[in-house]
Design an enzyme around this catalytic site. Structure first.
Site, PDB file in Angstrom:
ATOM      1  CB  SER A 154      20.565 -17.720   7.705  1.00 27.71           C
ATOM      2  OG  SER A 154      21.935 -17.760   7.503  1.00 27.71           O
ATOM      3  CE  LYS A 191      44.575  -5.936  16.323  1.00 31.43           C
ATOM      4  NZ  LYS A 191      43.861  -7.122  16.778  1.00 31.43           N
TER       5      LYS A 191
END
Lengths: 183, 324
Positions: B138, B190
């Site tokens: 990765s 949020k």
């Protein structure tokens, strides 16, 4: 007294030589001993390509720092134990007590030339013990106290070392905690 | 007479010790000279002239900042690697050899190192080779793909090209033990990733878009670094891991070899006929700790805060995108 007589005496008759040993001329002689130790230690530096003059000044400085700090701490512990010697006496004692360390080099030569590595592991600790024993005896005469106090003052160094290492470890751990808690 | 004998013995001891010390020094020097003809590089001792090959060890998870404690596991700090790369560039080192052993890390940290390598290559023409050790997956592969050549062991674990974000949900557990969370927020997204409630479809879409965007960056970077069509990168980059062997067959790795062979290849690439001067620029753990104690005397910046996986569990409102 001749420096060579002193060297012989310290190595082979330590009990006789250290009585009335701590004079001005022997204090000067201790600088010669430290310089000699620095010179031979330079050649055992295992750094490829290290320049000899540079290595020599480095080992001389290192030896000087070790010598001075060790003497300072030993004088401090001896003072606590009501020793009568001065720092110059401790410096003389430490320098002459390091004399057996020169034998590490012929030992190295033997093990390097003939592949006798086991000799190093057997004899090097013995050489250090010899040096330590000389330090105990010399400090006894330098500070005019008994052998027990001499051993105690050396143990004082050990406790100082343990204290210093603990302080460094605490400092590093505290630093690491400070770092992680700042997130 | 006795005193004279003592002096002679003392002198003999001193001379013998000095001679043996010099003898070992000379003999060691001679055997080192002899051995030197068998090796193709020498370690830079800091006194000699310019370094040919700089080695950087990238061991551990990649992130900004360090999570290492005294004696604990360490990670790859992107800030430190970037400053090391800048130093290497300043030292005018001909080539950099990256030794990778990393499962990956945060998206931005991996990307930052990748970009720095690319910019140095472009600016100074420095060669970059990488060698993958146990794992270079990765984010680790992201960094490797910036290099001119990638080497690996046949059994190295690599690949895992993709982006992942995991958000635990503990709604059922909260209900079971009677914990309720009241959220007061300025906007509807949020508290995205709030584990105390089920995720809304539009939130999932939004996060998926983030993942896709980051994955796009990753695949583009691999495509650019490896000079491989983007379609092929996407085909290979479905998140699966590859052995070094498989990666080599798929063109993700240039050569299967051992580390010293890779250094030899780099030497040939640099047209160095004699011994190459090699220096390891990786900071020791002690240097890292000291550096951090100095650096952390001020406030950490917001990027460091947001990108540290160490920090993430403490701030559950910010889901992290990881290359792992």
């Amino acid at each position: 007294m001749n420096l060579l007589d002193n060297i012989y005496g310290v190595l082979f008759k330590p009990k006789d030589i250290f009585y009335n040993f701590f004079t001005r001329s022997n204090f000067i002689g201790s600088f010669v001993i430290i310089t000699f130790l620095s010179i031979i230690n330079t050649f055992s530096l295992d750094i490829a390509g290290f320049l000899v003059p540079m290595g020599m000044s480095f080992t001389f400085l290192l030896n000087l720092v070790i010598w001075l700090s060790l003497s300072f701490i030993l004088t401090f512990t001896s003072d606590i134990l009501k020793g009568e010697g001065k720092i110059s006496d401790t410096m003389t004692a430490v320098a002459y007590s390091s004399l057996p360390l020169i034998f590490i080099h012929p030992l190295n030569a033997l093990s390097f030339t003939f592949g006798l590595e086991f000799m190093n592991s057997i004899f090097t600790p013995l050489i250090y013990l010899w040096s330590l024993a000389l330090l105990v005896i010399s400090l006894k005469y330098a500070h005019k106290y008994d052998l027990g106090k001499s051993v105690l003052s050396i143990l004082g160094i050990l406790s100082f070392l343990i204290f210093s290492i603990t302080a460094i470890v605490i400092f590093v751990i505290f630093g690491a905690v400070l770092i992680s808690s700042s997130f | 007479m006795k005193a004279n004998v003592d002096r002679i013995i003392a002198s003999l001891i001193l001379v013998t010790c000095l001679a043996s010390s010099i003898g070992v020094f000379v003999k060691k020097g001679a055997s080192e000279k002899r051995d030197a003809s068998d090796i193709s590089f020498s370690w830079d001792n800091g006194i000699s002239s310019k370094t040919d090959i700089a080695i950087i060890d990238l061991y551990g998870p990649i992130m900004y900042g360090s999570s290492s404690g005294f004696g604990g596991d360490s990670n790859i700090d992107a800030n430190q690697i970037i400053s090391t790369l800048e130093k290497i560039d300043k030292d005018k080192v001909k080539a950099v050899f990256l030794r990778l052993n990393t499962p990956g890390g945060t998206a931005s940290a991996s990307q930052a190192i990748y970009e720095k390598i690319q910019s140095i290559k472009k600016k100074s023409g420095t060669k970059f080779y990488s060698f993958m050790q146990d794992v270079a997956a990765s984010g680790g592969y992201y960094i490797a793909s910036a290099c001119d050549k990638i080497y690996a062991n046949p059994s190295t674990m690599t690949g895992s090209i993709g982006v992942i974000m995991q958000i635990p949900n503990y709604t059922d557990l909260s209900n079971k033990i009677g914990i309720q969370t009241t959220t007061i927020k300025s906007g509807k997204f949020k508290d995205i990733g709030n584990g105390a409630r089920k995720m809304m479809p539009e939130e999932q879409e939004l996060l998926q878009a983030l993942i896709n965007d980051t994955y796009n960056e990753f695949s583009m970077a691999v495509s650019k670094g490896r000079k491989m069509p983007i379609e092929k990168v996407r085909e290979l980059g479905d998140g699966r891991i590859y052995t070094g062997n498989q990666a080599f067959k798929n063109g993700l790795v240039d050569k299967l070899s051992q580390e010293w062979e890779a250094i030899d290849d780099l030497k040939k690439d640099l047209k160095i006929t004699g011994k190459a001067k090699v220096k390891n620029y990786t900071k020791s753990p002690f240097e890292k700790i000291l550096g951090e104690i100095g650096a952390k005397s001020g406030m950490p910046n917001i990027d460091t805060l947001l990108n540290s996986t160490d920090f993430a569990p403490k701030l559950q409102k910010i889901p992290l995108m990881l290359y792992r």
